[in-house]
Design a protein around this motif. Sequence first.
Motif, PDB file in Angstrom:
ATOM      1  N   LEU A 397     -39.900   3.624 -31.258  1.00 49.85           N
ATOM      2  CA  LEU A 397     -39.460   4.511 -30.178  1.00 49.85           C
ATOM      3  C   LEU A 397     -40.442   4.522 -29.003  1.00 49.85           C
ATOM      4  CD1 LEU A 397     -38.017   7.553 -32.168  1.00 49.85           C
ATOM      5  CD2 LEU A 397     -36.758   5.760 -30.969  1.00 49.85           C
ATOM      6  N   GLN A 398     -41.704   4.216 -29.257  1.00 43.98           N
ATOM      7  CA  GLN A 398     -42.695   4.177 -28.185  1.00 43.98           C
ATOM      8  C   GLN A 398     -42.774   2.809 -27.513  1.00 43.98           C
ATOM      9  OE1 GLN A 398     -46.429   5.499 -29.843  1.00 43.98           O
ATOM     10  NE2 GLN A 398     -45.572   7.450 -30.548  1.00 43.98           N
ATOM     11  N   GLY A 399     -42.074   1.829 -28.090  1.00 44.53           N
ATOM     12  CA  GLY A 399     -42.149   0.465 -27.571  1.00 44.53           C
ATOM     13  C   GLY A 399     -41.418   0.275 -26.267  1.00 44.53           C
ATOM     14  N   GLU A 400     -41.729  -0.841 -25.583  1.00 44.33           N
ATOM     15  CA  GLU A 400     -41.102  -1.212 -24.315  1.00 44.33           C
ATOM     16  C   GLU A 400     -41.215  -0.106 -23.276  1.00 44.33           C
ATOM     17  OE1 GLU A 400     -39.940  -4.227 -23.777  1.00 44.33           O
ATOM     18  OE2 GLU A 400     -40.313  -4.877 -25.839  1.00 44.33           O
ATOM     19  N   ASN A 401     -42.380   0.548 -23.250  1.00 44.31           N
ATOM     20  CA  ASN A 401     -42.631   1.616 -22.258  1.00 44.31           C
ATOM     21  C   ASN A 401     -41.559   2.711 -22.282  1.00 44.31           C
ATOM     22  OD1 ASN A 401     -45.008   0.412 -21.193  1.00 44.31           O
ATOM     23  ND2 ASN A 401     -43.742  -1.025 -20.026  1.00 44.31           N
ATOM     24  N   GLY A 402     -41.121   3.062 -23.479  1.00 44.30           N
ATOM     25  CA  GLY A 402     -40.143   4.139 -23.617  1.00 44.30           C
ATOM     26  C   GLY A 402     -38.695   3.700 -23.511  1.00 44.30           C
ATOM     27  N   GLN A 403     -38.459   2.409 -23.197  1.00 45.67           N
ATOM     28  CA  GLN A 403     -37.081   1.926 -23.053  1.00 45.67           C
ATOM     29  C   GLN A 403     -36.329   1.966 -24.384  1.00 45.67           C
ATOM     30  OE1 GLN A 403     -35.360   1.074 -20.186  1.00 45.67           O
ATOM     31  NE2 GLN A 403     -37.171   2.064 -19.316  1.00 45.67           N
ATOM     32  N   ASN A 404     -37.052   1.730 -25.489  1.00 49.96           N
ATOM     33  CA  ASN A 404     -36.400   1.797 -26.803  1.00 49.96           C
ATOM     34  C   ASN A 404     -35.878   3.203 -27.082  1.00 49.96           C
ATOM     35  OD1 ASN A 404     -36.883  -0.868 -27.300  1.00 49.96           O
ATOM     36  ND2 ASN A 404     -38.647  -0.540 -28.641  1.00 49.96           N
ATOM     37  N   TYR A 405     -36.656   4.203 -26.680  1.00 51.11           N
ATOM     38  CA  TYR A 405     -36.225   5.593 -26.883  1.00 51.11           C
ATOM     39  C   TYR A 405     -34.950   5.867 -26.089  1.00 51.11           C
ATOM     40  CZ  TYR A 405     -36.513  10.642 -27.552  1.00 51.11           C
ATOM     41  OH  TYR A 405     -36.225  11.937 -27.902  1.00 51.11           O
ATOM     42  N   MET A 406     -34.924   5.411 -24.843  1.00 51.75           N
ATOM     43  CA  MET A 406     -33.751   5.631 -23.991  1.00 51.75           C
ATOM     44  C   MET A 406     -32.531   4.898 -24.550  1.00 51.75           C
ATOM     45  SD  MET A 406     -34.823   7.707 -21.792  1.00 51.75           S
ATOM     46  CE  MET A 406     -33.359   7.714 -20.754  1.00 51.75           C
ATOM     47  N   LYS A 407     -32.765   3.696 -25.090  1.00 52.20           N
ATOM     48  CA  LYS A 407     -31.664   2.924 -25.660  1.00 52.20           C
ATOM     49  C   LYS A 407     -31.071   3.638 -26.869  1.00 52.20           C
ATOM     50  CE  LYS A 407     -32.690  -0.903 -27.820  1.00 52.20           C
ATOM     51  NZ  LYS A 407     -33.127  -2.305 -28.036  1.00 52.20           N
ATOM     52  N   MET A 408     -31.950   4.171 -27.740  1.00 54.49           N
ATOM     53  CA  MET A 408     -31.464   4.881 -28.913  1.00 54.49           C
ATOM     54  C   MET A 408     -30.794   6.201 -28.514  1.00 54.49           C
ATOM     55  SD  MET A 408     -31.957   2.906 -31.409  1.00 54.49           S
ATOM     56  CE  MET A 408     -31.335   4.058 -32.630  1.00 54.49           C
ATOM     57  N   ALA A 409     -31.315   6.863 -27.477  1.00 48.75           N
ATOM     58  CA  ALA A 409     -30.699   8.107 -27.003  1.00 48.75           C
ATOM     59  C   ALA A 409     -29.286   7.844 -26.502  1.00 48.75           C
ATOM     60  CB  ALA A 409     -31.551   8.726 -25.894  1.00 48.75           C
ATOM     61  N   GLU A 410     -29.110   6.736 -25.789  1.00 46.00           N
ATOM     62  CA  GLU A 410     -27.777   6.377 -25.285  1.00 46.00           C
ATOM     63  C   GLU A 410     -26.833   6.060 -26.448  1.00 46.00           C
ATOM     64  OE1 GLU A 410     -25.678   3.009 -22.406  1.00 46.00           O
ATOM     65  OE2 GLU A 410     -27.861   3.245 -22.427  1.00 46.00           O
ATOM     66  N   GLN A 411     -27.359   5.369 -27.460  1.00 39.45           N
ATOM     67  CA  GLN A 411     -26.540   5.040 -28.628  1.00 39.45           C
ATOM     68  C   GLN A 411     -26.090   6.307 -29.352  1.00 39.45           C
ATOM     69  OE1 GLN A 411     -28.100   2.017 -31.391  1.00 39.45           O
ATOM     70  NE2 GLN A 411     -27.486   3.337 -33.082  1.00 39.45           N
ATOM     71  N   VAL A 412     -27.011   7.248 -29.543  1.00 40.16           N
ATOM     72  CA  VAL A 412     -26.686   8.510 -30.215  1.00 40.16           C
ATOM     73  C   VAL A 412     -25.665   9.292 -29.398  1.00 40.16           C
ATOM     74  CG1 VAL A 412     -27.612  10.758 -30.923  1.00 40.16           C
ATOM     75  CG2 VAL A 412     -28.870   8.671 -31.460  1.00 40.16           C
TER      76      VAL A 412
END
Length: 443
Positions: A397-412
């Motif tokens: 979730l901390q990877g890719e400068n926070g982009q992974n978190y945003m990607k998972m948030a969009e998926q959820v």
Amino acid sequence: MNITLDKKDSNVASIKVNLNEADYQSKVDEKIKDHSKKANIKGFRPGKVPQGLIKKMYGTSILVEEINHIVGHAIQEYIKDNELQILGEPIPNRQQVETIDWENQSEFDFEYKVGLVDDFKVDLDKKLKLTQYDIEVNDKVIDETVDNVRTQFGKMTNPDVSEEGDMLFGTLSQESSDISNETTIDPVDFTKANAKKFIGKKSGDIIKIDLSKLYKTKAEQASQIGKTEDEIDGIDTNFNFEVKNVNRRELADIDQELFDKTFGPNTVGSEEEFRVKITDTISENYSRETIAWLNKNIQDKLIETAKINLPDEFLKEWLKLSSEGKVSDADLEKEYHLYADQLRWNLISGQVSKDNEIKPEHEDIREATTRMIEQQFMGSGMGSMTDQMDSFVEHYLQGENGQNYMKMAEQVQQEKVLEFVKDKIEIKHKTISLDKFKEIVEQ
């Protein structure tokens, strides 16, 4: 400064900006003054360059830069203040800009084309009927899966003579060219007639083959001879394959070692429990596939019923400009409908989220990430890795400068919207075979 909106249609408009000298001159003068303090020009001490000289040398470029900044900021503020739902980004009238006389004009006019979201309505009720397929897990499927697992974790042997299911390592060469490449041929996906050519072979045997008949894609054909797709354009696809080795994977024994490799240490303790766990895993995998198919049908149905009218020509122009030459007209014609439907779904999903206050919570995002990583581990035969899961989740979730978190948030967010929709419409369940489900998907 004067800004006006000129609607050309329900979903296309122009934002027009008129600037006079009073809107920009003081800021331009400030920039010139600042430049004179920082400029390093031969013959003048630092900070003592006359403003008149700076204006003469850099005045036009400073003017252009400042006006572009003022206009860009004004456009964004206008869109925000007037709550305009725009698609893509505003497109400037380039012909108009090219006619500007920056050195002599004091008043400037700019025009930006914008694509707008047309009014649409999302109807969610029991009149919308869809089918949720449940795939039957029978003994044949379980037996095949057990055999696949035993093959995956089996030992590699090198028998003298090949049998059905064996892979052959050797050299592909051609008498008419200097092409020669060592490779492994696995006949598992070949037709019965083609696969038969590789049975009963031993080291030193030569098999005449036609790559175009064995492999459907040029990428596969090229890979077998160590070339790229471009490099095999027009070449003869007939080759000789000299067998050097027969590779056979022996089935692993059904024992504790196999149980642990498949599901993690001490998760399963007997063959009966192993088959039950296999059944559960297959059911979960089938469930993911059928849910994904249902979700696609929900999206398609809502896109159909919402009837969202998009500014297609504007979007094509914007996509082409924003790609910086990477997207051709042919690409747009081929792929635009996919982009348009995804955009329609995003608009529908956003509207449903807004109307019903649906949003992803942090714990939801963590749970979704945990499921994703667990599936990856299970798929690679690494077990559940439960003890280290929190660390894996945080790292991802901390990877890719926070982009992974945003990607998972969009998926959820998408998952929550779809679950909300499912509660509002009518979904009937139907149990079918795997082959029947594949047939439905391929239609």
